[in-house]
Design a protein around this motif. Structure first.
Motif, PDB file in Angstrom:
ATOM      1  N   GLU A   1       0.824  -1.212   0.000  1.00 34.03           N
ATOM      2  CA  GLU A   1       0.000   0.000   0.000  1.00 34.03           C
ATOM      3  C   GLU A   1       0.866   1.273   0.000  1.00 34.03           C
ATOM      4  N   ILE A   2       1.905   1.282   0.836  1.00 25.83           N
ATOM      5  CA  ILE A   2       2.778   2.471   0.862  1.00 25.83           C
ATOM      6  C   ILE A   2       3.441   2.624  -0.511  1.00 25.83           C
ATOM      7  N   MET A   3       3.838   1.485  -1.070  1.00 28.85           N
ATOM      8  CA  MET A   3       4.504   1.510  -2.379  1.00 28.85           C
ATOM      9  C   MET A   3       3.570   2.093  -3.455  1.00 28.85           C
ATOM     10  N   LEU A   4       2.308   1.663  -3.444  1.00 26.63           N
ATOM     11  CA  LEU A   4       1.361   2.181  -4.445  1.00 26.63           C
ATOM     12  C   LEU A   4       1.210   3.697  -4.297  1.00 26.63           C
ATOM     13  N   GLY A   5       1.157   4.155  -3.052  1.00 26.65           N
ATOM     14  CA  GLY A   5       1.000   5.589  -2.819  1.00 26.65           C
ATOM     15  C   GLY A   5       2.209   6.369  -3.331  1.00 26.65           C
ATOM     16  N   ARG A   6       3.399   5.859  -3.026  1.00 22.86           N
ATOM     17  CA  ARG A   6       4.580   6.625  -3.426  1.00 22.86           C
ATOM     18  C   ARG A   6       4.733   6.632  -4.938  1.00 22.86           C
ATOM     19  N   ARG A   7       4.391   5.520  -5.554  1.00 19.63           N
ATOM     20  CA  ARG A   7       4.531   5.474  -7.003  1.00 19.63           C
ATOM     21  C   ARG A   7       3.447   6.321  -7.677  1.00 19.63           C
ATOM     22  N   GLY A   8       2.232   6.304  -7.084  1.00 17.94           N
ATOM     23  CA  GLY A   8       1.121   7.042  -7.683  1.00 17.94           C
ATOM     24  C   GLY A   8       1.246   8.539  -7.499  1.00 17.94           C
TER      25      GLY A   8
ATOM     26  N   LYS B   1       7.475  -5.910 -12.445  1.00 19.03           N
ATOM     27  CA  LYS B   1       8.360  -6.319 -11.364  1.00 19.03           C
ATOM     28  C   LYS B   1       9.395  -5.243 -11.077  1.00 19.03           C
ATOM     29  N   SER B   2       9.942  -4.685 -12.172  1.00 17.07           N
ATOM     30  CA  SER B   2      11.029  -3.723 -11.971  1.00 17.07           C
ATOM     31  C   SER B   2      10.513  -2.478 -11.258  1.00 17.07           C
ATOM     32  N   ALA B   3       9.254  -2.087 -11.577  1.00 15.01           N
ATOM     33  CA  ALA B   3       8.702  -0.901 -10.923  1.00 15.01           C
ATOM     34  C   ALA B   3       8.563  -1.137  -9.419  1.00 15.01           C
ATOM     35  N   ILE B   4       8.036  -2.300  -9.059  1.00 12.31           N
ATOM     36  CA  ILE B   4       7.833  -2.551  -7.622  1.00 12.31           C
ATOM     37  C   ILE B   4       9.178  -2.650  -6.920  1.00 12.31           C
ATOM     38  N   ARG B   5      10.096  -3.353  -7.593  1.00 11.21           N
ATOM     39  CA  ARG B   5      11.365  -3.582  -6.907  1.00 11.21           C
ATOM     40  C   ARG B   5      12.090  -2.272  -6.655  1.00 11.21           C
ATOM     41  N   SER B   6      12.030  -1.375  -7.618  1.00 15.07           N
ATOM     42  CA  SER B   6      12.747  -0.122  -7.403  1.00 15.07           C
ATOM     43  C   SER B   6      12.065   0.696  -6.299  1.00 15.07           C
TER      44      SER B   6
ATOM     45  N   GLY C   1      -6.697   3.738   2.447  1.00 14.92           N
ATOM     46  CA  GLY C   1      -6.063   4.834   1.734  1.00 14.92           C
ATOM     47  C   GLY C   1      -5.124   5.650   2.607  1.00 14.92           C
ATOM     48  N   SER C   2      -5.169   5.411   3.932  1.00 19.59           N
ATOM     49  CA  SER C   2      -4.329   6.231   4.817  1.00 19.59           C
ATOM     50  C   SER C   2      -2.855   6.026   4.529  1.00 19.59           C
ATOM     51  N   MET C   3      -2.449   4.761   4.484  1.00 19.79           N
ATOM     52  CA  MET C   3      -1.031   4.492   4.249  1.00 19.79           C
ATOM     53  C   MET C   3      -0.650   4.892   2.811  1.00 19.79           C
ATOM     54  N   MET C   4      -1.635   4.783   1.914  1.00 25.22           N
ATOM     55  CA  MET C   4      -1.339   5.146   0.526  1.00 25.22           C
ATOM     56  C   MET C   4      -1.098   6.649   0.420  1.00 25.22           C
ATOM     57  N   VAL C   5      -1.941   7.417   1.086  1.00 27.10           N
ATOM     58  CA  VAL C   5      -1.796   8.862   0.980  1.00 27.10           C
ATOM     59  C   VAL C   5      -0.532   9.308   1.725  1.00 27.10           C
ATOM     60  N   TYR C   6      -0.230   8.681   2.847  1.00 26.16           N
ATOM     61  CA  TYR C   6       1.007   9.038   3.552  1.00 26.16           C
ATOM     62  C   TYR C   6       2.222   8.628   2.714  1.00 26.16           C
ATOM     63  N   GLY C   7       2.090   7.489   2.036  1.00 26.75           N
ATOM     64  CA  GLY C   7       3.179   7.034   1.166  1.00 26.75           C
ATOM     65  C   GLY C   7       3.431   8.005   0.019  1.00 26.75           C
ATOM     66  N   SER C   8       2.340   8.668  -0.409  1.00 28.06           N
ATOM     67  CA  SER C   8       2.508   9.584  -1.540  1.00 28.06           C
ATOM     68  C   SER C   8       3.296  10.826  -1.145  1.00 28.06           C
TER      69      SER C   8
END
Ligand code: PHE
Length: 486
Positions: free
Chosen positions: A65-72, A418-423, A244-251
């Motif tokens: 979830e944090i990863m999705l937020g930071r990438r998004g 895979k490469s996107a998540i791994r980075s 969405g909390s962790m996602m928004v904080y991740g962003s």
């Protein structure tokens, strides 16, 4: 952090992100909810299942979830839309964002009511009314509070205003600083309380209850499946996942911060505080002839007794409930931050206007939750045999959060490259593969298993078979129609 409308804010450091995310995770879920659901489900065996859920479901989903937020780099709804497009998937994946926003909304309705009880206990404990009190007195005094819809309304209103004021001003340095003092403060008071629990002479009875798994009781009670679903739902709730909390904080998280390390710290502190709360409460339960199955009132029937029997108890009690309110506050802020950030980034509404609007809606729905303890407690106001308060808890913890978590895990491991998540995760090859396999198979399997189990109303060989067949079919379909990205 500044308003997302003009320029997207960023945490000023890794530590501040960890503090804010821990502030979101540690809250009423740890201090109020965990002990009472552990009590209702017989203790040790339930706690063990809960810990397994944290490790095999909570931590992998939190990383995702944090990863999705930071990438998004946007609010949860827009982030999911952008990530789906980036991965050539349907924009329907933004449903994850909507589901989270809706869940946060519903959770806050009852969360604010319980935080109101904690607020009410600040002056109560400080007044010294619990000095030398008995278990009976503590029980009656909580009932008196619950019976008064006016008091509950006043405290619920105060808490909602507190939450909205912070969110309206933007999740800022003020909150980050507050959490920095709050966490060590809460920890210290927990240690003082542990000292008291130790002195009751029932410490080992409490520890045994909490840590000695007694599966027989769970199986024989016939509610094993329900208990597992409760544990799973609570793992999501306590780690602030799927809303969405962790996602928004991740962003708001700078690129150079390790998501994995941050996740382990947050989940570790969260679990520690929950276990400490249990270790404090159960010895007091046994020492005062209370029942571990006291339900949502457990915290308020036990902790005041501890303060009533210790030196300077009124002062420490006052401090404790102030800290509980703070912990609830830093959690509630993160519940409405996703929807407010969506409104400010996608409509012409200002942050203040958006927050006020959301605050008023949650406040109104909260009324139904607080009336569940008095005027609306009767059967004529129940749906599916549950009061509005219980229903809000059930629908979010047992349906929306596990479903959201399942979709987050599924999207992360099946849709993104895979490469996107791994980075984003910044893991070594081996560690990354480990996370991927756990998330792809174990996490998803466990969530589906628990769901099917609760639908079928009991754990049995058939349920294992049905859920395993569903998983295998799902995986085969995914492979056939949903080509993987490199
Ligand atoms: N994790 C918080 C608690 O344990 C509750 C919460 C859920 C906060 C979801 C934010 C989002 O009290």
């Amino acid at each position: 952090m500044s308003d997302g409308q003009v320029k997207r804010g960023q945490w000023s450091s890794r530590l501040l992100f960890i503090l804010a995310a821990t502030g979101s995770a540690v809250g009423l879920g740890n201090i109020w909810k965990f002990p009472y659901i552990a009590g209702e489900n017989g203790g040790g065996a339930f706690v063990l299942i809960y810990l397994i859920c944290i490790c095999l479901v909570g931590i992998p989903v939190m990383m995702a979830e944090i990863m999705l937020g930071r990438r998004g780099q946007k609010n949860p709804i827009e982030s999911m839309k952008a990530l789906a497009l980036e991965s050539n998937r349907s924009s329907a994946w933004q449903f994850i964002g909507w589901l989270g926003v809706a869940a946060g909304f519903i959770v806050l309705c009852f969360y604010s009511v319980v935080a109101g009880w904690a607020l009410a206990y600040v002056p109560r404990v400080a007044s010294g009314m619990f000095e030398g009190a008995t278990g009976e007195f503590a029980r009656e005094s909580l009932s008196a509070l619950w019976a008064s819809s006016e008091s509950l309304l006043a405290w619920h209103t105060i808490f909602m205003v507190m939450t909205c004021v912070v969110v309206a001003r933007g999740v800022n340095a003020g909150l980050e600083k507050a959490v920095q003092i709050l966490m060590p403060g809460l920890f210290t008071l927990m240690l003082i309380l542990l000292g008291y629990s130790y002195s009751t002479g029932y410490f080992s009875a409490g520890i045994d209850f909490l840590f000695k798994p007694n599966f027989e009781a769970l199986f024989n009670g016939g509610h094993f499946g329900e208990a597992v679903l409760t544990a799973l739902g609570h793992a999501f709730f306590t780690l602030s996942l799927s809303m969405g909390s962790m996602m928004v904080y991740g962003s708001y998280l700078p690129k150079d911060v390790s998501i994995t390390k941050a996740t382990f710290v947050i989940a570790g502190v969260d679990t520690l505080i929950a276990l400490m709360a249990g270790m404090v409460i159960f010895p007091i339960v046994f020492a005062n002839g209370l029942s571990p199955e006291a339900g949502p009132g457990l915290l308020f029937k036990t902790i005041p007794l501890a303060f009533g029997h210790m030196n300077y108890g009124s002062f420490f009690g006052f401090l404790f409930f102030v800290l509980v309110v703070f912990a609830a506050w830093s959690s509630s802020i993160s519940m409405i931050e996703p929807v407010v950030s969506w409104l400010t980034e996608n409509t012409k509404l200002t942050r203040v206007y958006a927050t006020t609007m959301i605050g008023v809606i949650v406040w109104i729905l909260g009324l139904a939750c607080l009336l569940s303890f008095n005027l609306w407690s009767g059967e004529e106001y129940q749906f599916f045999g549950k009061t509005f308060f219980d229903l809000a808890d059930y629908v979010t913890s047992k349906i929306m959060l596990p479903l959201g978590g399942l979709l987050i895990a599924y999207f992360a491991v099946w849709s993104m490259s895979k490469s996107a998540i791994r980075s984003e995760l910044g893991l070594s090859q081996g560690a990354f593969e480990f996370w991927r396999v756990v998330t792809k198979y174990i996490t998803i399997y466990l969530v589906v298993l628990v769901f099917v189990n609760s639908l079928c109303g009991g754990m049995s060989f058939n349920v294992w078979m049905i859920s395993s067949a569903l998983i295998v079919a799902g995986l085969l379909l995914t492979r056939a129609f949903y080509p993987r990205r490199a």
